[in-house]
Design an enzyme around this catalytic site. Structure first.
Site, PDB file in Angstrom:
ATOM      1  N   CYS A  56       2.635 -29.230  -0.935  1.00  0.00           N
ATOM      2  CA  CYS A  56       1.294 -29.247  -0.360  1.00  0.00           C
ATOM      3  C   CYS A  56       1.315 -28.681   1.054  1.00  0.00           C
ATOM      4  O   CYS A  56       2.357 -28.554   1.677  1.00  0.00           O
ATOM      5  CB  CYS A  56       0.755 -30.668  -0.333  1.00  0.00           C
ATOM      6  SG  CYS A  56       0.847 -31.533  -1.914  1.00  0.00           S
TER       7      CYS A  56
ATOM      8  N   ARG B 144       2.260 -21.436  -0.821  1.00  0.00           N
ATOM      9  CA  ARG B 144       3.072 -22.570  -1.258  1.00  0.00           C
ATOM     10  C   ARG B 144       2.735 -23.007  -2.678  1.00  0.00           C
ATOM     11  O   ARG B 144       3.515 -23.704  -3.311  1.00  0.00           O
ATOM     12  CB  ARG B 144       2.840 -23.759  -0.306  1.00  0.00           C
ATOM     13  CG  ARG B 144       3.435 -23.555   1.068  1.00  0.00           C
ATOM     14  CD  ARG B 144       2.883 -24.556   2.053  1.00  0.00           C
ATOM     15  NE  ARG B 144       3.711 -24.579   3.257  1.00  0.00           N
ATOM     16  CZ  ARG B 144       4.401 -25.629   3.659  1.00  0.00           C
ATOM     17  NH1 ARG B 144       4.386 -26.736   2.952  1.00  0.00           N
ATOM     18  NH2 ARG B 144       5.119 -25.587   4.748  1.00  0.00           N
TER      19      ARG B 144
ATOM     20  N   TRP C 238      -0.894 -29.960  -4.253  1.00  0.00           N
ATOM     21  CA  TRP C 238      -0.183 -29.682  -5.504  1.00  0.00           C
ATOM     22  C   TRP C 238      -0.022 -31.028  -6.202  1.00  0.00           C
ATOM     23  O   TRP C 238       0.645 -31.923  -5.695  1.00  0.00           O
ATOM     24  CB  TRP C 238       1.178 -29.055  -5.203  1.00  0.00           C
ATOM     25  CG  TRP C 238       1.889 -28.498  -6.384  1.00  0.00           C
ATOM     26  CD1 TRP C 238       1.584 -27.369  -7.091  1.00  0.00           C
ATOM     27  CD2 TRP C 238       3.077 -29.024  -7.005  1.00  0.00           C
ATOM     28  NE1 TRP C 238       2.490 -27.165  -8.107  1.00  0.00           N
ATOM     29  CE2 TRP C 238       3.417 -28.172  -8.074  1.00  0.00           C
ATOM     30  CE3 TRP C 238       3.871 -30.144  -6.761  1.00  0.00           C
ATOM     31  CZ2 TRP C 238       4.520 -28.399  -8.889  1.00  0.00           C
ATOM     32  CZ3 TRP C 238       4.973 -30.371  -7.578  1.00  0.00           C
ATOM     33  CH2 TRP C 238       5.283 -29.503  -8.624  1.00  0.00           C
TER      34      TRP C 238
ATOM     35  N   ASN D 170       1.438 -35.067   2.510  1.00  0.00           N
ATOM     36  CA  ASN D 170       2.416 -34.395   1.649  1.00  0.00           C
ATOM     37  C   ASN D 170       3.490 -35.409   1.295  1.00  0.00           C
ATOM     38  O   ASN D 170       3.924 -36.183   2.154  1.00  0.00           O
ATOM     39  CB  ASN D 170       3.094 -33.226   2.373  1.00  0.00           C
ATOM     40  CG  ASN D 170       2.154 -32.073   2.625  1.00  0.00           C
ATOM     41  OD1 ASN D 170       1.029 -32.054   2.146  1.00  0.00           O
ATOM     42  ND2 ASN D 170       2.610 -31.099   3.399  1.00  0.00           N
ATOM     43  N   GLY D 171       3.977 -35.384   0.060  1.00  0.00           N
ATOM     44  CA  GLY D 171       5.063 -36.277  -0.319  1.00  0.00           C
ATOM     45  C   GLY D 171       4.633 -37.303  -1.342  1.00  0.00           C
ATOM     46  O   GLY D 171       3.613 -37.150  -2.027  1.00  0.00           O
TER      47      GLY D 171
ATOM     48  N   GLU E 277      18.677 -15.725 -13.755  1.00  0.00           N
ATOM     49  CA  GLU E 277      17.647 -15.475 -12.762  1.00  0.00           C
ATOM     50  C   GLU E 277      16.557 -14.560 -13.310  1.00  0.00           C
ATOM     51  O   GLU E 277      15.365 -14.762 -13.049  1.00  0.00           O
ATOM     52  CB  GLU E 277      18.274 -14.883 -11.500  1.00  0.00           C
ATOM     53  CG  GLU E 277      17.298 -14.354 -10.456  1.00  0.00           C
ATOM     54  CD  GLU E 277      16.375 -15.402  -9.857  1.00  0.00           C
ATOM     55  OE1 GLU E 277      15.469 -15.006  -9.110  1.00  0.00           O
ATOM     56  OE2 GLU E 277      16.526 -16.614 -10.149  1.00  0.00           O
TER      57      GLU E 277
ATOM     58  N   LYS F  15      12.615 -15.571 -13.561  1.00  0.00           N
ATOM     59  CA  LYS F  15      11.534 -14.788 -12.973  1.00  0.00           C
ATOM     60  C   LYS F  15      10.458 -14.476 -14.010  1.00  0.00           C
ATOM     61  O   LYS F  15       9.263 -14.565 -13.727  1.00  0.00           O
ATOM     62  CB  LYS F  15      12.085 -13.474 -12.400  1.00  0.00           C
ATOM     63  CG  LYS F  15      12.777 -13.614 -11.075  1.00  0.00           C
ATOM     64  CD  LYS F  15      11.795 -13.940  -9.968  1.00  0.00           C
ATOM     65  CE  LYS F  15      12.485 -14.621  -8.810  1.00  0.00           C
ATOM     66  NZ  LYS F  15      12.846 -16.014  -9.055  1.00  0.00           N
TER      67      LYS F  15
ATOM     68  N   GLU G   5       8.504 -17.659 -14.864  1.00  0.00           N
ATOM     69  CA  GLU G   5       7.754 -18.147 -13.704  1.00  0.00           C
ATOM     70  C   GLU G   5       6.415 -17.450 -13.551  1.00  0.00           C
ATOM     71  O   GLU G   5       5.399 -18.098 -13.286  1.00  0.00           O
ATOM     72  CB  GLU G   5       8.553 -17.897 -12.411  1.00  0.00           C
ATOM     73  CG  GLU G   5       9.574 -18.940 -12.062  1.00  0.00           C
ATOM     74  CD  GLU G   5      10.245 -18.631 -10.737  1.00  0.00           C
ATOM     75  OE1 GLU G   5      10.400 -19.561  -9.937  1.00  0.00           O
ATOM     76  OE2 GLU G   5      10.606 -17.463 -10.490  1.00  0.00           O
TER      77      GLU G   5
ATOM     78  N   HIS H 195      27.371 -18.901 -30.714  1.00  0.00           N
ATOM     79  CA  HIS H 195      27.398 -20.358 -30.729  1.00  0.00           C
ATOM     80  C   HIS H 195      25.992 -20.954 -30.809  1.00  0.00           C
ATOM     81  O   HIS H 195      25.785 -22.098 -30.418  1.00  0.00           O
ATOM     82  CB  HIS H 195      28.133 -20.868 -29.479  1.00  0.00           C
ATOM     83  CG  HIS H 195      29.574 -20.477 -29.447  1.00  0.00           C
ATOM     84  ND1 HIS H 195      30.560 -21.191 -30.094  1.00  0.00           N
ATOM     85  CD2 HIS H 195      30.186 -19.409 -28.877  1.00  0.00           C
ATOM     86  CE1 HIS H 195      31.724 -20.599 -29.894  1.00  0.00           C
ATOM     87  NE2 HIS H 195      31.532 -19.515 -29.163  1.00  0.00           N
TER      88      HIS H 195
ATOM     89  N   LYS I  53       6.004 -23.264  -3.624  1.00  0.00           N
ATOM     90  CA  LYS I  53       7.032 -22.452  -2.971  1.00  0.00           C
ATOM     91  C   LYS I  53       8.246 -23.291  -2.586  1.00  0.00           C
ATOM     92  O   LYS I  53       9.379 -22.857  -2.730  1.00  0.00           O
ATOM     93  CB  LYS I  53       6.438 -21.771  -1.725  1.00  0.00           C
ATOM     94  CG  LYS I  53       7.416 -20.858  -0.993  1.00  0.00           C
ATOM     95  CD  LYS I  53       7.858 -19.691  -1.869  1.00  0.00           C
ATOM     96  CE  LYS I  53       8.822 -18.767  -1.167  1.00  0.00           C
ATOM     97  NZ  LYS I  53       9.381 -17.764  -2.078  1.00  0.00           N
TER      98      LYS I  53
END
Length: 609
Positions: free
Chosen positions: A2, A27, A74, A98-99, A478, A482, A485, A501, A604
């Site tokens: 947030c 963010r 958020w 925030n938190g 990665e 991406k 995301e 496997h 973010k």
């Protein structure tokens, strides 16, 4: 994560607070709101969705005031709707937070027994009513804040304004970052110094446990022991173009194309180009260290995975790589004189910070790689290595990743020298290879037109597999991260040798397979065999390789889309091959019409567990 912005002034603060919120949009958030005090009354406006929804609301129902706090939320506790959006308020108090307040359920029950009525599902609303209860007991605002901090448990950054004390703003932090900005006859607060960048370059980073009271002309900070203290004023300079898209369609695209410059700038900090030697050093004793623990989250975790191969190959040190949220709860074994290396773009990732704190408590030598010099992680670690990537606005990390790899490569060279496993000539050879990275990445970026054509294939897919071996395995992970995301396509990365496997069962003509396969890799022939396996089962293969690799694909009659990369050593290949992976995800997401810079549900920096 947030975002919080606040201003205490002698003039109307609303337009500037909204500008400050816009600088925190990167963010990630799902609602936004603002609260001011105007003629002795709270004025609160909240809206779901993007900041434009709040702007539209303010157009029809404007507010003003000389003191104000605002928030981009958020969602954690409670769905993203207007009722759960911040600020939360009653007739006495307005709060942004925030938190997470971990004991909110217990506090809520106690307050409800006293007759307080809750309107939201959030943990934050307990702060409003708890603070009010203290006020009704006759406590001063500062005493109320001190009592509040003694009763709530969790991680938080708080900003509070009071209807009966319209000239006052109270703030506190534990776990979540918060900064104070100093202006002329006005004070600012923000969860990020970037939010304050248009108003001041003088900021104070609150330490964990700090709280403060602010007027328009003054501030006083108190530490966790309730002692009045002073914290250093830092001068922070932001370049205007660092937080503007310029001619690019998205921040992510801009930041992808900034990578040659960012890698070059990072190398300038850590490489002696004349002596062909690394300038990087740490106080940690690499010679004595029996083990290296690398701890990170998300993209930074994959950078750590690449580094594991490098450290074990060149420095001959045993390496464990952990996801930070798992590390601190699995009762890890710490060896005497061991080193814990944490990696974080923001330097505020809560799980990584807590893992670092645990390692320090266990007597480990600690090293941090971060992009923000005044971050909580940077202030906690024994050694700090900066990445010099500049502000990264796109939620999906790009330039921070390659900058992290650049720093890690230098750290590997340094550690290998300290441990006696790298001669001067070998160091020169590796540094020479590293110095080619900016130019190689520039060449890789020139394949953007071809990457766009490949994105046309991925755009229609529901599932995509990414394969690689050695250091290209983490790059495959990665690449998959991406893609999912920002395009919302399901994607998974695998070590190519793991195909038989299980994952090969997924292969058919609807599942594209992206393969990192540079011919300079010692695993090249084995990876080539894996490409043949998936091609034989009808999959459309997309191979990132160099000229020699392309010839090998043709010689083996493998019909694959090829993204031709510049020839590079295996040492720098992860840096170079990460870039087309980013562009591939970017162009696929653009074709699918998603919000590239602010993908849904993502923040973010994750500052709550």
């Amino acid at each position: 994560m947030c975002g919080i912005v606040g201003i205490n002034s002698f003039e109307n603060v609303v337009p500037r607070i909204m500008d400050g919120l816009s600088r925190l949009e990167y963010r990630g958030y799902d609602s936004a709101g603002i609260a001011t005090i105007d003629h002795g009354q709270f004025q609160v406006r909240r809206a779901v969705g993007k900041l434009q929804s709040l702007r539209d609301l303010l157009q029809h129902h404007p507010v003003q005031g000389n003191v104000g706090i605002a928030h981009t939320r958020w969602a954690t506790h409670g769905v993203p709707n207007q009722t759960n959006a911040h600020p939360h308020s009653n007739e006495y108090v307005a709060v942004v937070h925030n938190g997470i307040i971990e004991n909110h359920a217990e506090l809520r029950a106690g307050l409800q027994q006293k007759g307080y009525v809750f309107n939201s599902q959030t943990d934050t609303e307990v702060v409003v009513h708890l603070f009010t209860d203290y006020l009704k007991q006759g406590k001063t605002p500062l005493e109320c804040l001190q009592s509040l901090l003694g009763d709530i448990v969790g991680a938080f950054a708080l900003a509070i304004i009071l209807r009966q004390f319209p000239d006052l703003m109270l703030v506190a932090r534990k776990g979540s970052p918060l900064v104070i900005g100093i202006g002329k006859d006005e004070m600012y607060i923000g969860s990020d110094a970037l939010a304050l960048s248009d108003w001041t370059n003088q900021v104070i980073y609150l330490e964990d446990g700090d709280y403060a009271e602010l007027t328009a002309k003054s501030y006083q900070i108190y530490d966790v022991a309730h002692q009045a203290i002073s914290r250093p004023i830092k001068v922070v300079e932001f370049k205007a173009d660092a937080v503007a898209k310029g001619s690019y369609a998205h921040f992510m695209q801009k930041e992808i194309f900034e990578q040659p410059m960012v890698i070059g700038k990072t190398l300038q900090q850590y490489v002696d180009s004349e002596a062909l030697a690394t300038k990087l050093s740490t106080t940690a004793d690499w010679m004595a260290a029996p083990k290296l623990s690398i701890v990170a989250c998300g993209t930074s975790y994959y950078a750590g995975m690449v580094a594991k191969y490098w450290f074990e190959t060149y420095a001959k040190i045993s390496v464990e790589v952990d996801i930070a949220s798992e590390f601190r709860y699995r009762d890890p074994v710490f060896l005497e004189e061991g080193i814990t290396l944490v990696i974080s773009q923001s330097g505020e990732t809560i799980d990584t910070l807590m893992a670092l704190t645990l390692a320090a408590e266990k007597g480990q030598q600690t090293v941090a790689i971060v992009n923000v010099p005044e971050s909580s992680i940077a202030r906690t670690a024994q050694d700090v290595l900066l990445t010099y990537a500049g502000p990264e606005i796109g939620v999906a990390s790009t330039k921070a990743f390659t900058a992290q790899l650049t720093v890690l490569a230098n750290l590997v060279i340094y550690a290998a020298k300290q441990r006696g496993h790298l001669t001067q000539s070998q160091e020169k050879a590796l540094v020479t290879e590293l110095m080619t990275a900016p130019g190689l990445v520039m060449t890789a970026l020139q394949t953007e037109t071809d990457i766009h054509q490949v994105a046309l294939v991925l755009e229609k897919a529901q599932d995509v597999l990414f394969l690689g071996r050695g250091t290209n395995f983490p790059v495959a992970l990665e690449g998959a991260l991406k893609l999912k995301e920002i395009s919302y396509i399901h994607a998974e990365g695998y070590a190519a040798g793991e195909l038989k496997h299980g994952p090969i069962a997924l292969i058919d003509n609807t599942v594209p397979v992206v393969v990192n396969i540079p011919a300079t890799d010692v695993w090249f022939e084995k990876t080539l065999s894996n490409v043949q396996e998936v091609a034989a089962r009808g999959a459309k293969t997309i191979c990132l390789t160099d000229a020699k690799g392309q010839k090998a694909l043709e010689a083996n009659h493998i019909d694959s889309l090829v993204l031709k990369m510049p020839t590079c050593s295996s040492f720098v290949a992860p840096i170079v091959y990460a870039v087309p992976m980013q562009l591939l995800a970017y162009h696929t997401a653009v074709l699918r019409g998603t919000d590239v810079d602010q993908p849904r549900n993502l923040a973010k920096s994750v500052t709550v567990e």
